[in-house]
Design a protein around this motif. Structure first.
Motif, PDB file in Angstrom:
ATOM      1  N   CYS A   1       0.845  -1.188   0.000  1.00  0.00           N
ATOM      2  CA  CYS A   1       0.000   0.000   0.000  1.00  0.00           C
ATOM      3  C   CYS A   1       0.882   1.241   0.000  1.00  0.00           C
ATOM      4  O   CYS A   1       2.073   1.159   0.272  1.00  0.00           O
ATOM      5  N   LEU A   2       0.279   2.367  -0.279  1.00  0.00           N
ATOM      6  CA  LEU A   2       0.958   3.654  -0.157  1.00  0.00           C
ATOM      7  C   LEU A   2       0.652   4.213   1.216  1.00  0.00           C
ATOM      8  O   LEU A   2      -0.468   4.055   1.723  1.00  0.00           O
ATOM      9  N   ILE A   3       1.624   4.863   1.821  1.00  0.00           N
ATOM     10  CA  ILE A   3       1.405   5.462   3.140  1.00  0.00           C
ATOM     11  C   ILE A   3       1.748   6.945   3.083  1.00  0.00           C
ATOM     12  O   ILE A   3       2.564   7.362   2.265  1.00  0.00           O
ATOM     13  N   PRO A   4       1.140   7.743   3.963  1.00  0.00           N
ATOM     14  CA  PRO A   4       1.516   9.156   4.040  1.00  0.00           C
ATOM     15  C   PRO A   4       2.944   9.291   4.566  1.00  0.00           C
ATOM     16  O   PRO A   4       3.468   8.392   5.228  1.00  0.00           O
ATOM     17  N   GLU A   5       3.556  10.402   4.275  1.00  0.00           N
ATOM     18  CA  GLU A   5       4.917  10.658   4.742  1.00  0.00           C
ATOM     19  C   GLU A   5       4.961  10.614   6.271  1.00  0.00           C
ATOM     20  O   GLU A   5       4.121  11.228   6.937  1.00  0.00           O
ATOM     21  N   PRO A   6       5.927   9.888   6.851  1.00  0.00           N
ATOM     22  CA  PRO A   6       6.040   9.822   8.315  1.00  0.00           C
ATOM     23  C   PRO A   6       6.393  11.186   8.912  1.00  0.00           C
ATOM     24  O   PRO A   6       6.965  12.046   8.250  1.00  0.00           O
ATOM     25  N   LYS A   7       6.049  11.355  10.175  1.00  0.00           N
ATOM     26  CA  LYS A   7       6.340  12.600  10.908  1.00  0.00           C
ATOM     27  C   LYS A   7       7.619  12.451  11.719  1.00  0.00           C
ATOM     28  O   LYS A   7       7.874  11.408  12.320  1.00  0.00           O
ATOM     29  N   ALA A   8       8.422  13.510  11.776  1.00  0.00           N
ATOM     30  CA  ALA A   8       9.689  13.490  12.505  1.00  0.00           C
ATOM     31  C   ALA A   8       9.448  13.395  14.008  1.00  0.00           C
ATOM     32  O   ALA A   8       8.609  14.099  14.560  1.00  0.00           O
TER      33      ALA A   8
END
Length: 68
Positions: free
Chosen positions: A40-47
């Motif tokens: 699947c595609l995932i949203p960009e992770p948060k720092a």
């Protein structure tokens, strides 16, 4: 990073605990995957800090429930 007819080149992160990831150093982890290997595609992770990132809680829950 790149796309071919039936595969995609991905720059991979490494896991460091539960829902924590980091970019490997000094060498990048770059691999080719066939289309059928992609889940699947995932949203960009948060720092989390200078080196680690984390997926949004809803995204992590979805992955846990469907792929782990």
């Amino acid at each position: 990073m790149d796309v071919e007819e039936d595969s995609i080149q991905v720059k991979c992160m490494h896991r460091n605990g539960v829902n924590k990831y980091f970019w490997p150093r000094p060498r990048e982890d770059v691999s080719w995957y066939a289309d059928e290997q992609l889940l699947c595609l995932i949203p960009e992770p948060k720092a989390l800090n200078k080196r680690s990132v984390q997926l949004e809680k809803l995204t992590w829950k979805y992955l846990e429930n469907n792929f782990m």
